[in-house]
Scaffold this active site. Sequence first.
Site, PDB file in Angstrom:
ATOM      1  N   GLY A   1     -55.352  14.451 -36.498  1.00 37.48           N
ATOM      2  CA  GLY A   1     -55.701  14.233 -37.893  1.00 37.48           C
ATOM      3  C   GLY A   1     -55.438  15.486 -38.703  1.00 37.48           C
ATOM      4  CD  GLU A   2     -57.475  19.635 -38.196  1.00 39.73           C
ATOM      5  OE1 GLU A   2     -56.577  20.479 -38.406  1.00 39.73           O
ATOM      6  OE2 GLU A   2     -58.377  19.812 -37.366  1.00 39.73           O
ATOM      7  N   GLY A   3     -53.961  15.905 -41.308  1.00 43.55           N
ATOM      8  CA  GLY A   3     -52.667  15.981 -41.972  1.00 43.55           C
ATOM      9  C   GLY A   3     -51.667  16.799 -41.179  1.00 43.55           C
TER      10      GLY A   3
END
Length: 346
Positions: free
Chosen positions: A313-315
Amino acid sequence: MKTFHIPVPDTSILEAIQHKIDFKTKPVGALGQLEKLALRISLIQQTLNPSLQKPHLVVFAGDHGAAQEGISKYPPEVTYQMVMNFVQGGAAINVFCRQHNITLEVVDAGVNGTFEKNLPIIHNKIPNTFGTNNYLKEPAMSIKEGQKSIDRGAAIIQKIFENGCNIIGFGEMGIGNTSSASLIMSKICKLPLSECVGRGTGLDDQALKTKLQVLQKAQDLHRKLDTPLKVLTAFGGFEIAQMVGAMLQAAELGMIVLVDGFIATSAYLIAHQIEPNISHYAVFCHQSDESGHKAMLDYLGENALLKLDLRLGEGSGCALAYPIIQSAVNFMNEMASFESAGVSNV
């Protein structure tokens, strides 16, 4: 809630874009997906000379009431702790954004905690919302809260756009949000939960079984969901809801929309249901190692640029894909044509 109007890019320029790509000093199609990417970006920007201006990545963070039900390997307080890690520059997304000169913005969309006002965080909570409700008992949020969240996400992008950004990626942080994404996916893609539920942050076999049982109860409780907004508010987090508005606003403004992994794609599923024309502006950055992500991409008819078995996640996938996107734009602008190089293409 704002009504979004996303235009279909004018295709009258399409033939000229394709001609420019085909007459570079290479065999036709030899740059593969880079050529498709260059065409998409040129079409979004309506130009033969595309550019990437002030790239941004926005990480939306929010907590989930259902996280107390044993659906994640990590306790709910990790959401708050990871936001502080972003602020301090220590997370993977910080490293990748620094490496590729991407501006990172961190948004408190609904974290169960209070951050000091002087921290470099966009304080974007709806008042008195410190995480969602437990969807095993009631909808995760009210319809009004969902609408406000979409509007708040859109407002962030408007400001970033006005500062000159034309390409933006989206990430998230929220313990329990792979479960929300699985429930959204199951409803939108019309797939059984067993095909949508994965190990998230690393559940073992027994924990995965428990997660599936919990989510089945939630799905059984919320059966009458006849609009994308109702699906979002039944199961989503505030970070997912704000990301929906952010994606829609970015597309309406003609920005390149970088879609990250499983959770970001669940937000995109909702956004796509609300306004299908968003598809003309989206670039899917990586295929997550979360088991349902490939099925999501197949449902949308999209291919991701990378497959690195990420499930962070987190980009992170957006930041890692960014130099590939740069390469697509750079070859379009800088690579010689057969004519300019004096190379025969016969």
